[in-house]
Design a protein around this motif. Sequence first.
Motif, PDB file in Angstrom:
ATOM      1  N   PRO A 352       0.837  -1.213   0.000  1.00 46.55           N
ATOM      2  CA  PRO A 352       0.000   0.000   0.000  1.00 46.55           C
ATOM      3  C   PRO A 352       0.866   1.256   0.000  1.00 46.55           C
ATOM      4  N   SER A 353       0.313   2.339  -0.460  1.00 48.83           N
ATOM      5  CA  SER A 353       1.034   3.620  -0.473  1.00 48.83           C
ATOM      6  C   SER A 353       0.148   4.709   0.111  1.00 48.83           C
ATOM      7  N   LYS A 354       0.802   5.631   0.807  1.00 50.39           N
ATOM      8  CA  LYS A 354       0.082   6.722   1.445  1.00 50.39           C
ATOM      9  C   LYS A 354      -0.324   7.776   0.408  1.00 50.39           C
ATOM     10  N   ILE A 355      -1.505   8.331   0.610  1.00 51.52           N
ATOM     11  CA  ILE A 355      -1.956   9.424  -0.251  1.00 51.52           C
ATOM     12  C   ILE A 355      -2.600  10.506   0.621  1.00 51.52           C
ATOM     13  N   ASP A 356      -2.624  11.715   0.098  1.00 53.86           N
ATOM     14  CA  ASP A 356      -3.258  12.846   0.790  1.00 53.86           C
ATOM     15  C   ASP A 356      -4.341  13.397  -0.131  1.00 53.86           C
ATOM     16  N   VAL A 357      -5.543  12.859   0.027  1.00 52.67           N
ATOM     17  CA  VAL A 357      -6.660  13.238  -0.845  1.00 52.67           C
ATOM     18  C   VAL A 357      -7.886  13.573   0.000  1.00 52.67           C
ATOM     19  N   ARG A 358      -8.536  14.646  -0.347  1.00 49.26           N
ATOM     20  CA  ARG A 358      -9.820  14.949   0.295  1.00 49.26           C
ATOM     21  C   ARG A 358     -10.941  14.392  -0.587  1.00 49.26           C
ATOM     22  N   ILE A 359     -11.917  13.714   0.031  1.00 52.12           N
ATOM     23  CA  ILE A 359     -13.007  13.088  -0.713  1.00 52.12           C
ATOM     24  C   ILE A 359     -14.265  13.949  -0.623  1.00 52.12           C
ATOM     25  N   ILE A 360     -14.837  14.223  -1.787  1.00 57.60           N
ATOM     26  CA  ILE A 360     -16.176  14.808  -1.856  1.00 57.60           C
ATOM     27  C   ILE A 360     -17.034  13.822  -2.641  1.00 57.60           C
ATOM     28  N   ALA A 361     -18.092  13.352  -2.015  1.00 62.37           N
ATOM     29  CA  ALA A 361     -18.986  12.392  -2.669  1.00 62.37           C
ATOM     30  C   ALA A 361     -20.322  13.051  -2.951  1.00 62.37           C
ATOM     31  N   ALA A 362     -21.030  12.529  -3.944  1.00 64.23           N
ATOM     32  CA  ALA A 362     -22.344  13.075  -4.297  1.00 64.23           C
ATOM     33  C   ALA A 362     -23.250  11.948  -4.756  1.00 64.23           C
ATOM     34  N   THR A 363     -24.548  12.119  -4.521  1.00 69.84           N
ATOM     35  CA  THR A 363     -25.512  11.123  -4.974  1.00 69.84           C
ATOM     36  C   THR A 363     -26.901  11.735  -5.042  1.00 69.84           C
ATOM     37  N   ASN A 364     -27.730  11.172  -5.913  1.00 73.07           N
ATOM     38  CA  ASN A 364     -29.145  11.544  -5.945  1.00 73.07           C
ATOM     39  C   ASN A 364     -29.998  10.456  -5.286  1.00 73.07           C
ATOM     40  N   ASN A 365     -29.335   9.441  -4.738  1.00 70.97           N
ATOM     41  CA  ASN A 365     -30.036   8.363  -4.041  1.00 70.97           C
ATOM     42  C   ASN A 365     -30.163   8.675  -2.552  1.00 70.97           C
ATOM     43  N   ASN A 366     -31.093   8.015  -1.915  1.00 71.55           N
ATOM     44  CA  ASN A 366     -31.231   8.113  -0.475  1.00 71.55           C
ATOM     45  C   ASN A 366     -30.345   7.049   0.156  1.00 71.55           C
ATOM     46  N   LEU A 367     -29.134   7.443   0.529  1.00 63.98           N
ATOM     47  CA  LEU A 367     -28.167   6.477   1.050  1.00 63.98           C
ATOM     48  C   LEU A 367     -28.652   5.836   2.347  1.00 63.98           C
ATOM     49  N   TYR A 368     -29.381   6.575   3.152  1.00 66.73           N
ATOM     50  CA  TYR A 368     -29.850   6.020   4.422  1.00 66.73           C
ATOM     51  C   TYR A 368     -30.785   4.830   4.182  1.00 66.73           C
ATOM     52  N   LYS A 369     -31.677   4.977   3.201  1.00 67.20           N
ATOM     53  CA  LYS A 369     -32.571   3.865   2.874  1.00 67.20           C
ATOM     54  C   LYS A 369     -31.796   2.710   2.272  1.00 67.20           C
ATOM     55  N   MET A 370     -30.727   3.037   1.500  1.00 71.10           N
ATOM     56  CA  MET A 370     -29.889   1.985   0.940  1.00 71.10           C
ATOM     57  C   MET A 370     -29.177   1.218   2.062  1.00 71.10           C
ATOM     58  N   TYR A 381     -21.197   4.906   5.092  1.00 71.93           N
ATOM     59  CA  TYR A 381     -22.177   6.000   5.051  1.00 71.93           C
ATOM     60  C   TYR A 381     -21.823   7.081   6.071  1.00 71.93           C
ATOM     61  N   TYR A 382     -21.496   6.667   7.290  1.00 70.14           N
ATOM     62  CA  TYR A 382     -21.180   7.655   8.331  1.00 70.14           C
ATOM     63  C   TYR A 382     -19.812   8.293   8.110  1.00 70.14           C
ATOM     64  N   ARG A 383     -18.907   7.581   7.421  1.00 65.00           N
ATOM     65  CA  ARG A 383     -17.622   8.174   7.061  1.00 65.00           C
ATOM     66  C   ARG A 383     -17.793   9.264   6.001  1.00 65.00           C
ATOM     67  N   LEU A 384     -18.745   9.061   5.118  1.00 66.91           N
ATOM     68  CA  LEU A 384     -18.988  10.040   4.052  1.00 66.91           C
ATOM     69  C   LEU A 384     -19.849  11.213   4.533  1.00 66.91           C
TER      70      LEU A 384
END
Length: 531
Positions: A352-370, A381-384
């Motif tokens: 594995p290799s270290k990276i420095d990345v900020r994550i921005i996620a997007a969705t039109n789904n209801n992740l909680y119901k998923m 889900y809670y990490r995002l």
Amino acid sequence: MKYILENEINIGMNVTDTFSVWEHNLHSELILANFDHKKDFVFIERSFLNTEDRLLLGVETSELSILKRENKKLKNLNRELDAIIDNSYDGIYITDRNGVTLKTNSAIERITNIPKEYYIGKNVNDLMKRGILKNSVTNKVLKYSRTVSVVQKNYSGNETLLTGSPVYDENGEIEKIVTNIRDLSNLNELEAELNKVNQLNDKYKKEIDRLKNKPDQLKGIITKSKQMKMIYDTTERIANIDATVLILGETGVGKDVLANYIFANSSRSKEGEFIKVNCGAIPPDLLESELFGYESGAFTGANRQGKPGMFELANKGILFLDEIGELTLSLQVKLLRVLQEGEIQRVGGVKPSKIDVRIIAATNNNLYKMVEKGEFRNDLYYRLNVIPIEIPPLRERREDIFPLIQLFLNKVNEKYQLSKELDYDLNQFFLSYDWYGNIRELSNLIERLAVTTRDDLINIDDLPSEYRQYNHTTVDSIGSLKEAVEMAEKKIITLAAGKYGNTYEIAQALGTSQPTIVRKLKKYEIDIKNK
């Protein structure tokens, strides 16, 4: 005491000593002589004295003239001083060292509605006991031996500023106190009127901007919606915080635009890149290698040198994972490891290799119901969902429609060298249409109309058939354009009434006045849902 009046000219006394002489008005002009050696006062009718008698009495004509002139000057100065005090717009109130009123002016009658003569001879303590004064600045000056200012309401209920100043005698003791009384009610009224004028001016400026269709711009973002302004204000504040952002919203609302905005306002824009990956547009069996990269010989057809993935390309920058709900469960596990450990491992790799990345996620789904259905990992889900931002659909922020129309039309005209315009009815249709494809649908339709219509003025008949059908159905069902506008207005106010707790918040959110909202709620029979 001897008086010589009228014909009694023979004074019968020795007048060789020094004495002083001045005039006194008592019917006829009299001369009062003060004899030093006898201390006798003699009134002599001047008309019966000849020149010799005058000289005998030692009255020097030149000295008398000087005294008369000085006396006249003194009277004039007193008269001028009285006039200045009496004509002052501020009240002037003078007391002695014991607080007894010596003098006031006419302004005090206007300020207190009490005749100025009423105060003369009265002590300030007695005036306080009677309720005429609520507080005595005179007593404060006597206590502190300096100028003192207080603000209080007077007997008439008007707010006044009282400034008392001491007057000292030759021994440095307070001899008098002069108080200046300024009525602040007029100043307060002027300040209130000025605030009203400024508020009205702001209202007119906003209305002019609206009529000019001039959108508000936030560093390249065009919006007039208070909801969107709040969202972009939030993104500016969290731009340099490396927490994960989850952008929610329907298709076409501008989730990628918001993600780009976060990147542009962050320090990462100076060090890294903004990399976008649409997780729903890449087949699942290829998505892993696209995200994490692969080593040489990892699979058939792989590049001999291997290939870096999107995480590596976004190092020091931001990786935007659009349609995050389309990730398979196996890829969700790998993404969770990146978020927890800050490490990636290429396909076919062993280290594995270290990276420095900020994550921005997007969705039109209801992740909680998923998550409830087992289609999306709970821990991921809670990490995002550290900083969730939900973008409302265009139909819930219709004040953005006109600015966006103008933006897209200007871009199309510039791109194709056109000079297209939209007529009034078409603009009203755009305002009332629900735009289930949101901003993307609006942009595509404007470009379509601009390149397919013959005339420069695009009207409602130029709409594609599917939109004309919607328009005819709407017109047939409501009867008039006015009713269509009212229907849209009612819908917007209903949505706001369900979201906000009172008429003031609704008015602020919709950019109008609270009385207007009260009137509209009554008109459309809309109730506010108390939160």
